[in-house]
Design a protein around this motif. Sequence first.
Motif, PDB file in Angstrom:
ATOM      1  N   ILE A 277       0.860  -1.186   0.000  1.00 10.84           N
ATOM      2  CA  ILE A 277       0.000   0.000   0.000  1.00 10.84           C
ATOM      3  C   ILE A 277       0.897   1.236   0.000  1.00 10.84           C
ATOM      4  O   ILE A 277       1.709   1.419   0.911  1.00 10.84           O
ATOM      5  CB  ILE A 277      -0.923   0.020   1.235  1.00 10.84           C
ATOM      6  CG1 ILE A 277      -1.813  -1.229   1.242  1.00 10.84           C
ATOM      7  CG2 ILE A 277      -1.770   1.288   1.251  1.00 10.84           C
ATOM      8  CD1 ILE A 277      -2.629  -1.379   2.524  1.00 10.84           C
ATOM      9  N   SER A 278       0.736   2.091  -1.010  1.00 10.79           N
ATOM     10  CA  SER A 278       1.599   3.266  -1.105  1.00 10.79           C
ATOM     11  C   SER A 278       0.905   4.555  -0.656  1.00 10.79           C
ATOM     12  O   SER A 278       1.556   5.481  -0.178  1.00 10.79           O
ATOM     13  CB  SER A 278       2.115   3.441  -2.536  1.00 10.79           C
ATOM     14  OG  SER A 278       1.038   3.625  -3.444  1.00 10.79           O
ATOM     15  N   SER A 279      -0.420   4.617  -0.801  1.00 12.76           N
ATOM     16  CA  SER A 279      -1.142   5.805  -0.361  1.00 12.76           C
ATOM     17  C   SER A 279      -2.637   5.473  -0.212  1.00 12.76           C
ATOM     18  O   SER A 279      -3.103   4.485  -0.789  1.00 12.76           O
ATOM     19  CB  SER A 279      -0.956   6.956  -1.367  1.00 12.76           C
ATOM     20  OG  SER A 279      -1.648   6.681  -2.573  1.00 12.76           O
ATOM     21  N   PRO A 280      -3.331   6.274   0.596  1.00 11.28           N
ATOM     22  CA  PRO A 280      -2.841   7.434   1.369  1.00 11.28           C
ATOM     23  C   PRO A 280      -2.033   6.987   2.582  1.00 11.28           C
ATOM     24  O   PRO A 280      -2.186   5.856   3.058  1.00 11.28           O
ATOM     25  CB  PRO A 280      -4.133   8.144   1.784  1.00 11.28           C
ATOM     26  CG  PRO A 280      -5.150   7.051   1.867  1.00 11.28           C
ATOM     27  CD  PRO A 280      -4.798   6.089   0.769  1.00 11.28           C
ATOM     28  N   GLY A 281      -1.212   7.884   3.084  1.00 12.15           N
ATOM     29  CA  GLY A 281      -0.331   7.546   4.188  1.00 12.15           C
ATOM     30  C   GLY A 281      -1.070   7.119   5.439  1.00 12.15           C
ATOM     31  O   GLY A 281      -0.639   6.200   6.150  1.00 12.15           O
ATOM     32  N   ARG A 282      -2.223   7.731   5.704  1.00 16.21           N
ATOM     33  CA  ARG A 282      -2.961   7.409   6.937  1.00 16.21           C
ATOM     34  C   ARG A 282      -3.470   5.969   6.914  1.00 16.21           C
ATOM     35  O   ARG A 282      -3.522   5.312   7.962  1.00 16.21           O
ATOM     36  CB  ARG A 282      -4.127   8.382   7.135  1.00 16.21           C
ATOM     37  CG  ARG A 282      -5.240   8.262   6.115  1.00 16.21           C
ATOM     38  CD  ARG A 282      -6.389   9.222   6.406  1.00 16.21           C
ATOM     39  NE  ARG A 282      -7.486   9.037   5.473  1.00 16.21           N
ATOM     40  CZ  ARG A 282      -7.526   9.552   4.260  1.00 16.21           C
ATOM     41  NH1 ARG A 282      -6.500  10.293   3.823  1.00 16.21           N
ATOM     42  NH2 ARG A 282      -8.567   9.346   3.478  1.00 16.21           N
TER      43      ARG A 282
END
Length: 299
Positions: A277-282
């Motif tokens: 998983i690259s995004s979103p960071g949250r």
Amino acid sequence: MINIIFYLMNRDRVTTKELSEKFEVSSRTILRDIDTLTLSGIPIYSELGVNGGYILNKNFKVNEKIMDNNDKEIILTALNSLATVYGDKKIIETLEKIKGVYDDKNLESNLEIDFSVASESPKVMDRVNIIKNAIKQQLTIKLEYTNSLAETKSILLNPIHIYYRWYAWYFLAYDKFKNEYKVYKVARIKNISLTDQSFQSRVYVPDILRNIEEKYNQENTKIIIHYKQEMDVLVNEYFKGRAICNISGKIIREIQIKESDFISFSILLGFGDKIKISSPGRYRDKVLSHIEKIKQNFI
């Protein structure tokens, strides 16, 4: 045109636009077909106005001889399949009656669909039957419901529709205190009972479900994931989305899920090191935090 008759038989009121979209023809063709049917003696009436449309006389019946063996086999397949997931003796009785009506002891479906592995527990089916009775009698139900955030509360609902989807039973109901329609999962119910409060409902269920689905999808979060080509079939099976790029067998895909959706979150975790998983960071941080908590259970 016979399909138009069956479509009208199963609905209270249908517009020209709806028929045109359903049968993928022009509105002019629908108008011509309706004229032909009425001239043939089919009791179709039209109502003008905002809520207008075509209405078929409720006393109209179709001759059973119009059903060929293919139609009969499809009905038998549907009833057999429903019996495996519903577990209701009434369905078995209905199946026997249908075979008797068709007067063909050798008629059997060559297609078998067994949903028994996905059938719910007897307790869930007991709740389904209570909800069915509440819908038929138009009685408010009282129950305890646990949502996806593990919050439990007692509520009063007016149930109007129950259905089976994605290996689980759901029902659509009106919450009088919140003044809104919502979909509830039967497996999350406890202590359900009928009340003596009656209600009336004349809403069009497909429209309500469509609006709820659209609202649900608007709350989705776009997640960017990376994985190898060999995982593409499984990813497509579980997640909606689109491939952004595919370079040398490595795929970057955008999927849409609801952040509070426990099932989607669990499926992503189930892919293990096969997905990044690259995004979103949250959301990535949420996954990492969950993994750390899991690790603590094994220390």
